[in-house]
Design an enzyme around this catalytic site. Sequence first.
Site, PDB file in Angstrom:
ATOM      1  N   LYS A  68      27.156  -0.709 -31.331  1.00 59.84           N
ATOM      2  CA  LYS A  68      26.768  -1.946 -30.635  1.00 59.84           C
ATOM      3  C   LYS A  68      27.863  -3.004 -30.823  1.00 59.84           C
ATOM      4  CE  LYS A  68      24.122  -3.367 -34.695  1.00 59.84           C
ATOM      5  NZ  LYS A  68      22.792  -3.569 -35.267  1.00 59.84           N
ATOM      6  N   TYR A 126      44.559 -30.727 -40.015  1.00 57.38           N
ATOM      7  CA  TYR A 126      43.575 -31.734 -39.615  1.00 57.38           C
ATOM      8  C   TYR A 126      42.875 -32.330 -40.830  1.00 57.38           C
ATOM      9  CZ  TYR A 126      43.999 -30.416 -34.711  1.00 57.38           C
ATOM     10  OH  TYR A 126      44.464 -30.195 -33.450  1.00 57.38           O
TER      11      TYR A 126
HETATM   12  C1  PLP Z   1      22.890  -2.632 -36.379  1.00 61.28           C
HETATM   13  C2  PLP Z   1      21.826  -1.684 -36.729  1.00 61.28           C
HETATM   14  C3  PLP Z   1      22.083  -0.620 -37.608  1.00 61.28           C
HETATM   15  C4  PLP Z   1      23.406  -0.453 -38.345  1.00 61.28           C
HETATM   16  O1  PLP Z   1      23.435  -1.355 -39.414  1.00 61.28           O
HETATM   17  P1  PLP Z   1      24.625  -1.316 -40.495  1.00 61.28           P
HETATM   18  O2  PLP Z   1      24.181  -2.246 -41.560  1.00 61.28           O
HETATM   19  O3  PLP Z   1      25.838  -1.799 -39.791  1.00 61.28           O
HETATM   20  O4  PLP Z   1      24.742   0.101 -40.918  1.00 61.28           O
HETATM   21  C5  PLP Z   1      21.080   0.292 -37.842  1.00 61.28           C
HETATM   22  N1  PLP Z   1      19.868   0.160 -37.242  1.00 61.28           N
HETATM   23  C6  PLP Z   1      19.589  -0.858 -36.410  1.00 61.28           C
HETATM   24  C7  PLP Z   1      18.237  -0.959 -35.815  1.00 61.28           C
HETATM   25  C8  PLP Z   1      20.540  -1.814 -36.136  1.00 61.28           C
HETATM   26  O5  PLP Z   1      20.243  -2.829 -35.323  1.00 61.28           O
END
Ligand code: PLP
Length: 360
Positions: A35, A251
């Site tokens: 994702k 800044y």
């Molecule tokens: C993002 C996500 C994961 C992966 O999580 P990590 O901590 O990056 O391993 C697993 N399950 C779901 C439902 C997620 O949204």
Amino acid sequence: MPRPIHALIDLAAVRHNYRVVRARVPNAKMWAVVKANGYGHGVGDIARALADEADGFALLCLEDALNLRSQGVRQPMLLLEGFFDADQLPAISEQGITVVLHRMDQVRVLADCGLPLAVYLKINTGMNRLGIEPAECAEALGILRAAPQVQSITLMTHFADADGLGVAEPLACFRETTGAFGLPECLANSASLLRFPETHGAWVRPGVVLYGASPMPAIATAEALGLKPVMTLASELIAVRDLKQGDAVGYCGTFTAERPMRMGVVACGYADGYPRHAGTGTPVLVGGVRTRLLGRVSMDMLAVDVTDVPGACVGAPVVLWGRGLPADEVAAVAGTISYELLTGLARRVPRRVIEVGQDG
Ligand SMILES: *Cc1c(COP(=O)(O)O)cnc(C)c1O
């Protein structure tokens, strides 16, 4: 010459990390979670790197899943937030994509749609974000099992604190709710699969570990877990200057030279995805030497201390995170987590992909 910033994406490292996880999870299949554009690394490149190994790919957007299909990715795919509108179901069914159901109305719509589909039924075990309540589980399964076109049902949950207090309570809740149904399970994210083998089930869902960061830096560093960073955010010094004692930098002049110093200006700022909350002292590598950030991060630049970096001149290579400087370390100093740094890489930063077999 273009602006000298780039993100190096090391596909051999992704494969290495996948194998590290594989060795820890001998008996479950693995959804590679891609994702957020493969946690900022480029979903197409990550999928290509894992094409021969990943059992499946988990992501959020149907469009990304369809793009991967059109690029020839044949593995199972899982839509972690489910479908957003019933009009997505024909494409999901046609492409053989598995869909998470996390609300009762989705269960009913799916059961009535008549399309062949594999589903994950997500149970809320205390995260209180997505998932049907444990008390609704039997009813949902009754509906799904009565729908002849539902090809398979896997039970799923997501743990709220696998990287902290643990999973005992939600896991007990899940087992109590689902134990009698004899269905396959998918429970574990990176932290859970590393810490709690009892959560492995039929499938696991590693995300951040594949990219070489630790899901629980307070418990184990990425290096201790045997992981290699996949993204290296690199740039160069584009100016170097001497400071007198009392000269202020950047800044609001939040940093003032305590003594005569030499500083460098790096072509990287918050508009590249570098965290603006990183303050003086945040580690930076200049010419392979570890030094510190000075003053405020601005939109396009940041300043570093090169007083003790011999040969630091215009064009000297800088690493903001990645090889030699774990993103977890930079994130901790900036009050965030590596996930946010990696996924926050700005579009304007060109990515240079090192293919498997190149470099090393
Ligand atoms: C993002 C996500 C994961 C992966 O999580 P990590 O901590 O990056 O391993 C697993 N399950 C779901 C439902 C997620 O949204």
